[in-house]
Design a protein around this motif. Structure first.
Motif, PDB file in Angstrom:
ATOM      1  N   GLY A  25      24.211   0.267 -43.741  1.00 39.99           N
ATOM      2  CA  GLY A  25      23.729   1.133 -42.669  1.00 39.99           C
ATOM      3  C   GLY A  25      23.049   0.421 -41.527  1.00 39.99           C
ATOM      4  O   GLY A  25      23.696  -0.122 -40.645  1.00 39.99           O
ATOM      5  N   SER A  26      21.754   0.367 -41.563  1.00 43.75           N
ATOM      6  CA  SER A  26      20.955  -0.163 -40.456  1.00 43.75           C
ATOM      7  C   SER A  26      20.977  -1.683 -40.396  1.00 43.75           C
ATOM      8  O   SER A  26      20.253  -2.273 -39.605  1.00 43.75           O
ATOM      9  CB  SER A  26      19.511   0.307 -40.615  1.00 43.75           C
ATOM     10  OG  SER A  26      18.948  -0.251 -41.794  1.00 43.75           O
ATOM     11  N   GLY A  27      21.772  -2.317 -41.216  1.00 42.65           N
ATOM     12  CA  GLY A  27      21.826  -3.774 -41.230  1.00 42.65           C
ATOM     13  C   GLY A  27      20.982  -4.386 -42.322  1.00 42.65           C
ATOM     14  O   GLY A  27      20.868  -5.597 -42.419  1.00 42.65           O
ATOM     15  N   SER A  28      20.389  -3.550 -43.154  1.00 40.59           N
ATOM     16  CA  SER A  28      19.606  -4.062 -44.272  1.00 40.59           C
ATOM     17  C   SER A  28      20.517  -4.788 -45.251  1.00 40.59           C
ATOM     18  O   SER A  28      21.621  -4.333 -45.536  1.00 40.59           O
ATOM     19  CB  SER A  28      18.916  -2.912 -45.023  1.00 40.59           C
ATOM     20  OG  SER A  28      18.076  -2.196 -44.163  1.00 40.59           O
ATOM     21  N   VAL A  29      20.047  -5.907 -45.764  1.00 42.47           N
ATOM     22  CA  VAL A  29      20.813  -6.641 -46.768  1.00 42.47           C
ATOM     23  C   VAL A  29      20.518  -6.017 -48.131  1.00 42.47           C
ATOM     24  O   VAL A  29      19.365  -5.772 -48.486  1.00 42.47           O
ATOM     25  CB  VAL A  29      20.445  -8.140 -46.777  1.00 42.47           C
ATOM     26  CG1 VAL A  29      21.157  -8.855 -47.917  1.00 42.47           C
ATOM     27  CG2 VAL A  29      20.820  -8.772 -45.444  1.00 42.47           C
TER      28      VAL A  29
END
Length: 103
Positions: A25-29
């Motif tokens: 989603g928001s670029g979270s790893v």
């Protein structure tokens, strides 16, 4: 997971990916403990220690994002309380059955 995989016929096997890295989603790893594919479905298993209630809320938020990105079933297993392989094997069988239900 290996024991469950070994018991399945070749034409109905599962794929298991331990500790894969992914962006969500928001670029979270995201580094789940296991990604499992079975019957055209993708599931995730997270093996957790007991943790504070605040973490449960964060886990629920991540689970919603994972489901929105195509993870059909997420199973969170609390490590504490399982001492025998047969108990863990039963959890894995249950996870696989739930994953296949989403098909």
């Amino acid at each position: 997971m290996k024991r469950a995989q070994a018991q399945l016929p070749q034409d109905s096997t599962i794929a298991v990916f331990p500790l894969p890295r992914g962006w969500l989603g928001s670029g979270s790893v995201w580094v789940p403990d296991f990604i499992v594919t079975a019957s055209g479905q993708v599931g995730a298993i997270e093996v957790d220690d007991l943790h504070p209630h605040e973490q449960f809320a964060a886990d629920a938020a991540f689970d919603r994002l994972w489901r929105s990105s195509g993870i059909a079933h997420i199973e969170r297993i609390l490590l504490k309380g399982f001492s025998a392989d047969c108990e863990v094997d039963a959890l894995v069988r249950q996870f696989l059955a739930r994953l296949r239900e989403h098909h």
